[in-house]
Design a protein around this motif. Structure first.
Motif, PDB file in Angstrom:
ATOM      1  N   MET A 205       0.849  -1.188   0.000  1.00 30.25           N
ATOM      2  CA  MET A 205       0.000   0.000   0.000  1.00 30.25           C
ATOM      3  C   MET A 205       0.888   1.243   0.000  1.00 30.25           C
ATOM      4  N   ALA A 206       0.535   2.218  -0.796  1.00 28.06           N
ATOM      5  CA  ALA A 206       1.298   3.453  -0.904  1.00 28.06           C
ATOM      6  C   ALA A 206       0.924   4.408   0.235  1.00 28.06           C
ATOM      7  N   THR A 207       1.764   5.423   0.437  1.00 30.14           N
ATOM      8  CA  THR A 207       1.554   6.424   1.473  1.00 30.14           C
ATOM      9  C   THR A 207       1.686   7.828   0.864  1.00 30.14           C
ATOM     10  N   LEU A 208       1.401   8.825   1.666  1.00 34.08           N
ATOM     11  CA  LEU A 208       1.588  10.193   1.183  1.00 34.08           C
ATOM     12  C   LEU A 208       3.068  10.500   0.949  1.00 34.08           C
ATOM     13  N   ASP A 209       3.977   9.792   1.628  1.00 29.30           N
ATOM     14  CA  ASP A 209       5.404   9.958   1.328  1.00 29.30           C
ATOM     15  C   ASP A 209       5.695   9.514  -0.103  1.00 29.30           C
ATOM     16  N   ASP A 210       5.036   8.452  -0.560  1.00 32.27           N
ATOM     17  CA  ASP A 210       5.178   8.023  -1.960  1.00 32.27           C
ATOM     18  C   ASP A 210       4.653   9.110  -2.899  1.00 32.27           C
ATOM     19  N   VAL A 211       3.539   9.715  -2.529  1.00 30.43           N
ATOM     20  CA  VAL A 211       2.978  10.794  -3.340  1.00 30.43           C
ATOM     21  C   VAL A 211       3.977  11.947  -3.408  1.00 30.43           C
ATOM     22  N   ARG A 212       4.559  12.312  -2.273  1.00 30.58           N
ATOM     23  CA  ARG A 212       5.547  13.398  -2.260  1.00 30.58           C
ATOM     24  C   ARG A 212       6.716  13.099  -3.203  1.00 30.58           C
ATOM     25  N   ARG A 213       7.169  11.857  -3.229  1.00 33.20           N
ATOM     26  CA  ARG A 213       8.263  11.486  -4.138  1.00 33.20           C
ATOM     27  C   ARG A 213       7.843  11.636  -5.595  1.00 33.20           C
ATOM     28  N   MET A 214       6.611  11.267  -5.918  1.00 32.95           N
ATOM     29  CA  MET A 214       6.128  11.414  -7.287  1.00 32.95           C
ATOM     30  C   MET A 214       6.035  12.896  -7.656  1.00 32.95           C
ATOM     31  N   VAL A 215       5.551  13.713  -6.725  1.00 35.62           N
ATOM     32  CA  VAL A 215       5.440  15.154  -6.970  1.00 35.62           C
ATOM     33  C   VAL A 215       6.819  15.724  -7.296  1.00 35.62           C
ATOM     34  N   ALA A 216       7.803  15.370  -6.505  1.00 33.24           N
ATOM     35  CA  ALA A 216       9.163  15.884  -6.705  1.00 33.24           C
ATOM     36  C   ALA A 216       9.764  15.387  -8.020  1.00 33.24           C
TER      37      ALA A 216
ATOM     38  N   ALA B 142       1.578   7.006  -7.828  1.00 33.97           N
ATOM     39  CA  ALA B 142       0.834   6.992  -6.571  1.00 33.97           C
ATOM     40  C   ALA B 142      -0.444   7.787  -6.784  1.00 33.97           C
ATOM     41  N   GLY B 143      -1.550   7.195  -6.378  1.00 33.76           N
ATOM     42  CA  GLY B 143      -2.847   7.828  -6.547  1.00 33.76           C
ATOM     43  C   GLY B 143      -3.578   7.995  -5.228  1.00 33.76           C
ATOM     44  N   VAL B 144      -4.310   9.072  -5.112  1.00 36.15           N
ATOM     45  CA  VAL B 144      -5.079   9.389  -3.913  1.00 36.15           C
ATOM     46  C   VAL B 144      -6.532   9.567  -4.303  1.00 36.15           C
ATOM     47  N   GLU B 145      -7.420   8.926  -3.559  1.00 36.00           N
ATOM     48  CA  GLU B 145      -8.864   9.069  -3.778  1.00 36.00           C
ATOM     49  C   GLU B 145      -9.504   9.558  -2.491  1.00 36.00           C
ATOM     50  N   GLY B 146     -10.523  10.419  -2.623  1.00 38.72           N
ATOM     51  CA  GLY B 146     -11.233  10.828  -1.427  1.00 38.72           C
ATOM     52  C   GLY B 146     -12.150  12.009  -1.629  1.00 38.72           C
ATOM     53  N   PRO B 147     -12.763  12.442  -0.522  1.00 40.22           N
ATOM     54  CA  PRO B 147     -13.673  13.583  -0.564  1.00 40.22           C
ATOM     55  C   PRO B 147     -12.905  14.890  -0.715  1.00 40.22           C
ATOM     56  N   LEU B 148     -13.626  15.907  -1.177  1.00 37.60           N
ATOM     57  CA  LEU B 148     -13.022  17.196  -1.505  1.00 37.60           C
ATOM     58  C   LEU B 148     -13.474  18.307  -0.569  1.00 37.60           C
ATOM     59  N   ASP B 149     -12.570  19.242  -0.358  1.00 41.96           N
ATOM     60  CA  ASP B 149     -12.897  20.570   0.142  1.00 41.96           C
ATOM     61  C   ASP B 149     -12.514  21.511  -0.983  1.00 41.96           C
ATOM     62  N   ILE B 150     -13.419  22.400  -1.353  1.00 45.18           N
ATOM     63  CA  ILE B 150     -13.187  23.329  -2.442  1.00 45.18           C
ATOM     64  C   ILE B 150     -13.189  24.738  -1.857  1.00 45.18           C
ATOM     65  N   VAL B 151     -12.114  25.488  -2.148  1.00 42.58           N
ATOM     66  CA  VAL B 151     -11.950  26.830  -1.599  1.00 42.58           C
ATOM     67  C   VAL B 151     -11.602  27.780  -2.741  1.00 42.58           C
TER      68      VAL B 151
ATOM     69  N   GLU C 211      -8.606   8.956   1.392  1.00 43.99           N
ATOM     70  CA  GLU C 211      -9.287   7.786   1.956  1.00 43.99           C
ATOM     71  C   GLU C 211      -8.603   6.510   1.476  1.00 43.99           C
ATOM     72  N   ARG C 212      -8.039   6.587   0.282  1.00 42.16           N
ATOM     73  CA  ARG C 212      -7.355   5.446  -0.307  1.00 42.16           C
ATOM     74  C   ARG C 212      -6.128   5.976  -1.049  1.00 42.16           C
ATOM     75  N   ILE C 213      -4.985   5.331  -0.816  1.00 45.73           N
ATOM     76  CA  ILE C 213      -3.757   5.684  -1.518  1.00 45.73           C
ATOM     77  C   ILE C 213      -3.206   4.389  -2.126  1.00 45.73           C
ATOM     78  N   LEU C 214      -3.046   4.398  -3.441  1.00 44.64           N
ATOM     79  CA  LEU C 214      -2.546   3.234  -4.160  1.00 44.64           C
ATOM     80  C   LEU C 214      -1.293   3.631  -4.916  1.00 44.64           C
ATOM     81  N   GLY C 215      -0.452   2.666  -5.233  1.00 43.11           N
ATOM     82  CA  GLY C 215       0.719   3.007  -6.025  1.00 43.11           C
ATOM     83  C   GLY C 215       1.640   1.844  -6.275  1.00 43.11           C
ATOM     84  N   VAL C 216       2.584   2.095  -7.158  1.00 38.05           N
ATOM     85  CA  VAL C 216       3.628   1.130  -7.514  1.00 38.05           C
ATOM     86  C   VAL C 216       4.929   1.894  -7.637  1.00 38.05           C
ATOM     87  N   GLY C 217       5.949   1.381  -6.986  1.00 36.23           N
ATOM     88  CA  GLY C 217       7.291   1.946  -7.136  1.00 36.23           C
ATOM     89  C   GLY C 217       7.613   2.944  -6.124  1.00 36.23           C
TER      90      GLY C 217
END
Length: 147
Positions: A1-12, A80-89, A141-147
């Motif tokens: 299972m992926a984490t937000l740290d994985d997302v941060r690496r993809m962003v960078a 890495a993918g993130v799914e979930g509810p939104l806050d819109i501002v 709510e859900r974080i998926l990813g590979v690598g």
């Protein structure tokens, strides 16, 4: 299972480029490319994924109706993918606890979380206001990813 740290690496790895997807009224999926990153939610302080969209974007209208989205970042074959509810501002989407100055700063924060830098933030702020740019915060709510 992926984490937000994985997302941060993809962003960078790819300047925060991501594909955001939201369901259309007919059940099909609308996907577009955006810039985004991981940041603290301005109200809850929980980590969220933030993206900025134009105020007149079709995806924003869909996001308002659906209240959920998926965003996927990639770097090469890793993703890495993130799914979930939104806050819109945004200027057309007021949020308790975030005034116009808070929105201006939040737009900059999402930009920086996506790896952006700017030499003239006054110009950046002017363009964001002119385009009625809106921040979309996705609570993972859900974080998926590979690598």
């Amino acid at each position: 299972m992926a984490t937000l740290d994985d997302v941060r690496r993809m962003v960078a790895g790819d300047k925060g480029l991501a594909t955001v997807s939201v369901m259309r009224d007919d059940g099909s999926i609308h996907s577009t490319v955006v810039n985004g990153g991981v940041l603290a939610h301005p109200i809850t302080s929980h980590d969220v994924v933030g993206v900025v969209v134009r105020g007149n974007a079709h995806k924003l209208r869909l996001m308002r109706r659906r209240g959920r989205a998926s965003v996927t970042f990639r770097n090469g074959w890793a993703w890495a993918g993130v799914e979930g509810p939104l806050d819109i501002v945004g200027p057309d989407d007021p949020h308790d606890g975030i005034d116009p100055e808070g929105l201006r700063l939040l737009l900059q924060e999402v930009f920086r979380a996506a790896g952006g830098t700017h030499e003239d933030y006054e110009e950046y702020d002017r363009v964001m206001a002119e385009e009625r740019r809106t921040v979309v915060l996705i609570t993972p709510e859900r974080i998926l990813g590979v690598g």
